[in-house]
Write an enzyme that holds these catalytic residues in place. Structure first.
Site, short mmCIF file in Angstrom:
data_model
loop_
_atom_site.label_atom_id
_atom_site.label_comp_id
_atom_site.label_asym_id
_atom_site.label_seq_id
_atom_site.Cartn_x
_atom_site.Cartn_y
_atom_site.Cartn_z
N GLY A 1 0.76 -1.26 0.00
CA GLY A 1 0.00 0.00 0.00
C GLY A 1 0.79 1.30 0.00
O GLY A 1 0.90 1.97 -1.03
N GLY A 2 1.32 1.66 1.14
CA GLY A 2 1.96 2.96 1.28
C GLY A 2 3.16 3.16 0.36
O GLY A 2 3.59 4.28 0.12
N HIS B 1 -0.53 15.02 7.64
CA HIS B 1 -0.93 13.65 8.00
C HIS B 1 -2.01 13.74 9.07
O HIS B 1 -1.77 13.44 10.24
CB HIS B 1 0.31 12.90 8.51
CG HIS B 1 0.15 11.41 8.63
ND1 HIS B 1 0.98 10.64 9.40
CD2 HIS B 1 -0.73 10.55 8.07
CE1 HIS B 1 0.62 9.36 9.32
NE2 HIS B 1 -0.42 9.29 8.53
N CYS C 1 -1.60 5.21 15.20
CA CYS C 1 -1.76 5.83 16.52
C CYS C 1 -3.17 6.39 16.72
O CYS C 1 -3.39 7.21 17.61
CB CYS C 1 -0.72 6.92 16.74
SG CYS C 1 0.93 6.23 16.98
N GLY C 2 -4.12 6.00 15.89
CA GLY C 2 -5.52 6.29 16.22
C GLY C 2 -6.25 7.31 15.36
O GLY C 2 -7.31 7.78 15.76
N THR D 1 -7.78 6.86 12.27
CA THR D 1 -9.03 6.29 11.75
C THR D 1 -10.04 6.15 12.88
O THR D 1 -11.23 6.45 12.73
CB THR D 1 -8.75 4.92 11.08
OG1 THR D 1 -7.79 5.12 10.04
CG2 THR D 1 -10.02 4.33 10.50
N ASN D 2 -9.56 5.71 14.04
CA ASN D 2 -10.46 5.54 15.18
C ASN D 2 -11.07 6.85 15.63
O ASN D 2 -12.28 6.93 15.88
CB ASN D 2 -9.72 4.86 16.34
CG ASN D 2 -9.71 3.36 16.18
OD1 ASN D 2 -10.63 2.68 16.61
ND2 ASN D 2 -8.69 2.84 15.50
N ASP E 1 -6.83 10.28 7.28
CA ASP E 1 -5.37 10.15 7.18
C ASP E 1 -4.66 11.40 6.67
O ASP E 1 -3.57 11.70 7.12
CB ASP E 1 -5.02 8.96 6.26
CG ASP E 1 -3.59 8.46 6.44
OD1 ASP E 1 -3.20 8.21 7.59
OD2 ASP E 1 -2.87 8.33 5.44
N GLY F 1 -14.26 5.78 21.80
CA GLY F 1 -15.41 6.69 21.88
C GLY F 1 -15.29 7.69 23.01
O GLY F 1 -15.77 8.84 22.92
N ASN G 1 -12.85 9.29 23.89
CA ASN G 1 -12.03 10.45 23.53
C ASN G 1 -12.91 11.67 23.22
O ASN G 1 -12.43 12.80 23.23
CB ASN G 1 -11.14 10.12 22.32
CG ASN G 1 -10.09 9.08 22.68
OD1 ASN G 1 -9.69 8.96 23.84
ND2 ASN G 1 -9.64 8.31 21.69
P1 GTP Z 1 -2.47 4.83 9.88
O1 GTP Z 1 -3.52 4.33 8.94
O2 GTP Z 1 -1.27 3.94 9.91
O3 GTP Z 1 -2.08 6.24 9.61
O4 GTP Z 1 -3.05 4.66 11.38
P2 GTP Z 1 -4.11 5.48 12.25
O5 GTP Z 1 -3.44 6.65 12.87
O6 GTP Z 1 -5.33 5.73 11.45
O7 GTP Z 1 -4.42 4.45 13.44
P3 GTP Z 1 -5.75 3.61 13.78
O8 GTP Z 1 -6.92 4.47 14.10
O9 GTP Z 1 -5.92 2.59 12.73
O10 GTP Z 1 -5.31 2.90 15.13
C1 GTP Z 1 -4.19 2.07 15.23
C2 GTP Z 1 -4.21 1.25 16.48
O11 GTP Z 1 -4.37 2.09 17.64
C3 GTP Z 1 -5.37 0.25 16.52
O12 GTP Z 1 -4.89 -1.00 16.95
C4 GTP Z 1 -6.32 0.82 17.53
O13 GTP Z 1 -7.05 -0.17 18.18
C5 GTP Z 1 -5.42 1.63 18.47
N1 GTP Z 1 -6.14 2.79 19.06
C6 GTP Z 1 -6.80 3.74 18.36
N2 GTP Z 1 -7.38 4.65 19.19
C7 GTP Z 1 -7.05 4.27 20.44
C8 GTP Z 1 -7.34 4.80 21.74
O14 GTP Z 1 -8.02 5.83 21.90
N3 GTP Z 1 -6.81 4.13 22.81
C9 GTP Z 1 -6.05 3.00 22.65
N4 GTP Z 1 -5.58 2.41 23.75
N5 GTP Z 1 -5.76 2.47 21.44
C10 GTP Z 1 -6.25 3.09 20.35
C1 SPV Z 2 0.50 5.04 7.44
O1 SPV Z 2 1.44 4.23 7.57
O2 SPV Z 2 0.50 6.17 8.00
C2 SPV Z 2 -0.67 4.67 6.64
C3 SPV Z 2 -0.61 3.45 5.84
O3 SPV Z 2 -1.65 5.39 6.61
S1 SPV Z 2 0.37 3.64 4.42
O4 SPV Z 2 -0.51 3.94 3.29
O5 SPV Z 2 1.06 2.38 4.22
O6 SPV Z 2 1.29 4.73 4.60
MN MN Z 3 -1.32 7.23 7.87
#
Ligand code: GTP
Ligand code: SPV
Ligand code: MN
Length: 588
Positions: free
Chosen positions: A198-199, A226, A250-251, A253-254, A277, A497, A499
């Protein structure tokens, strides 16, 4: 497909270099997508999943040596080495072109060259930018068709213009020793060889929308970050937008898709997802900062995504989704990953393509960086502004990372420039999103360390400049940390949630409705101002994770000083002063 001379000339060059048997233009039609899916299934590149449970969904496995971004093999090929800066790998552009063309030469022999015209941002938006990617991978075509707007309408929008980004991708032999992800910011050119992950290969994403776009933004007074973008609707129906930068996995998408706790939902609070993202932001006609999400889908981390942590992300993956490196459940042709539920399938195939019994195996079934590529339109909370050509006005910018200690749950910067300082000193534990060690704390300014397409000190200066451009209409800047741990390694803050409770304080601060305590690092909430209703958490724990420990921060300041040394004379004076100010307040 086009009369655009600059596009046709480049495609001729590509044909001559790569020697494909055939050339296929991606037109954006459903029929073409369907044909490509069928072809990929016939070669094993894709596995068709259960079409009753997961319509139009497919599984793909990458090579085992090709599962994440490769930061050590990613290069900024600016003419002057100095312009790439101390945080990027650099190659001389002429040498890089020669090396890459030598690697790619003839690599499409016996294959098809797919030409993908794509738009980052809604087609025709004044904030959007156009790219062409050539690739030998149907997986890339299908992913790009989810992640970006592709096809003939993009070609028509471009017309005769020469304002577009070149992207050459070739899988070659997926040889990790010859894997290179190279960017030529002065030439609007991206070349990626020997990867299928992907990336590294969806060139619209990190390569264009961050590395190249950050450089374009610096030169044209806009920002490519980002960051996720979300809207918070209050019971009166008013929506405030925030953008937040957290490092990979690091969260983002969440947070982008969070569902407010029940008490808030009952009152009528809602969250709307604009992006998860990447954010492109510029000053709008009313002087405020406006953001669009240049993407059209989500390339999300699968592990940990479940009905409780992120039901909206899970719902987004139920149709038209490509899963990469997750578990295949052989009993019903569905997918599974760690943290989906407590019932791993026994009769399954792991991410490497080996038989796997989830009930008995001690090994993980899905790769920690396994992903789903899901259309944004599937997301139940997608913002009505998602396709807005003007973007949404940003009230707050939030930085954050994974820090077991030191950084409090939330604090507000003293002003814009102090906020730039806060972003520049971000640090986070590394994750599986990139190859290399996991869990090591590293400085990751604005979550852009792997994505800034030019000298990071110039990037800091650009942020300071944007503050001057925006003046008193600039968003307020905050920092959050959901990841504080207790002595046994448990998270002290429930996260996900919940947060929303922190977002509420942030919005209240933007509107001048909440108090704060001034500390050496910035403004921290009074514990009473974070709503704990419905949570099994005592206020003492909350006070603990809000506490600013000056001793620890003095140590932190030493680390910052060390990190800043990298930038030498290029570090903006303003940031030197910010660090001096912090040290002075800490030792008082
Ligand atoms: P990229 O797509 O790589 O840029 O990642 P992202 O920043 O979108 O991270 P994503 O939301 O996918 O979360 C990555 C991991 O962090 C997952 O395993 C989640 O379960 C965990 N996570 C996300 N939010 C929280 C939170 O508020 N608390 C904790 N403890 N873990 C979290
Ligand atoms: C990241 O790593 O921050 C992502 C996934 O969002 S990727 O597209 O592989 O960079
Ligand atoms: Mn990313």
């Amino acid at each position: 497909m086009t009369n655009n001379k600059s596009v046709l000339a480049w495609l001729d060059e590509m044909k001559e270099l790569l020697c494909p048997d055939e050339v296929i233009w991606i037109d954006g039609s459903k029929e073409q997508i369907e044909k490509l899916r069928a072809e990929a299934c016939s070669t094993g590149e894709l596995i068709k999943l259960n079409q009753d449970l997961l319509p139009e969904c497919y599984l793909h496995r990458t090579a085992v040596n090709d599962v994440a971004r490769v930061e050590d093999r990613t290069f900024i090929c600016s003419r002057k080495e100095e312009d790439a800066g101390p945080t990027n790998n650099w190659k001389d552009p002429q040498e890089a072109y020669k090396m890459l063309f030598d690697i790619a030469r003839g690599s499409y022999k016996g294959k098809t060259m797919y030409v993908i015209p794509y738009s980052m941002g809604p087609v025709g938006s004044p904030l959007a930018e156009i790219g062409f990617e050539v690739t030998d991978s149907i997986y890339v075509v299908l992913n790009m068709s989810i992640m970006t707007r592709v096809g003939q309408k993009v070609v028509e929008t471009l017309g005769d213009s020469e304002d577009w980004i070149k992207g050459l991708h070739s899988r070659c032999d997926i040889d990790p020793e010859k894997r290179y992800i190279c960017h030529f910011p002065e030439d609007n050119y991206i070349i990626s060889v020997n990867s299928g992950y992907g990336g590294n290969v969806l060139l619209g994403k990190k390569c264009f929308a961050l590395r190249i776009a950050s450089y374009l933004g610096k030169n044209n007074q806009w920002m490519a970050e980002h960051m996720l973008i979300l809207g918070i609707e209050n019971p009166q129906g008013e929506i405030k937008y925030v953008a937040a930068a957290f490092p990979s996995a690091c969260g983002k998408t969440n947070l982008a898709m969070l569902i407010p706790p029940e008490g808030y939902r009952n009152k009528g609070y809602k969250v709307w997802t604009v992006g998860d993202d990447i954010a492109w932001m510029r000053k709008g006609p009313d002087g405020r900062l406006y953001a669009i999400n240049p993407e059209n889908g989500f390339f999300g981390v699968a592990p940990g995504t479940n009905e409780k942590s992120n039901p909206n992300a899970l719902a987004s993956t139920k149709k038209g989704t490509i899963f990469t490196n997750v578990v295949l459940n052989k009993d019903n042709d569905t997918v599974w990953w760690e943290g989906l539920d407590k019932n791993p399938p026994a009769n399954a195939i792991n991410w490497k393509g080996e038989p796997w019994n989830g009930q008995e195996s001690s090994e993980k079934g899905a790769h920690p960086n396994s992903r789903f590529t899901a259309p944004a339109e599937n997301c139940p909370c997608i913002s009505p502004e998602f396709n807005s050509t003007t973007g949404v006005p940003i009230s707050a910018i939030i930085f954050g990372g994974r820090r077991a200690q030191t950084t409090p749950l939330v604090y507000q910067s003293r002003d814009w420039n102090n906020g730039v300082f806060v972003g520049s000193i971000m640090a986070s534990e590394t994750t599986a999103a990139a190859t290399g060690a996991v869990g090591v704390v590293r400085r990751d300014p604005m979550a852009m360390l792997p994505f800034c397409g030019y000298h990071m000190a110039d990037y800091f200066a650009h942020w300071i400049e944007m503050g001057e451009i925006l003046g008193d209409k600039a968003p307020k800047i905050f920092n959050v940390n959901w990841f504080r741990l207790d002595e046994e390694g448990h998270f002290l803050w429930p996260g996900f949630g919940d947060n929303f409770r922190v977002l509420e304080w942030i919005i209240n601060r933007c509107e001048g409705k909440a108090d704060a305590q001034e500390t050496a690092i910035g403004y921290v909430p009074n514990a009473e101002d974070i709503n704990l209703e419905g949570l099994d958490m005592d206020i003492e724990t909350l006070k603990d994770i809000l506490y600013v420990d000056n001793e620890k921060w003095l140590k932190e300041a030493e680390g910052i000083e060390e990190f800043y040394k990298k930038f030498g004379d290029k570090l903006p004076e303003e940031l030197k002063n910010q660090l001096a100010g912090l040290k002075e307040r800490l030792s008082k």
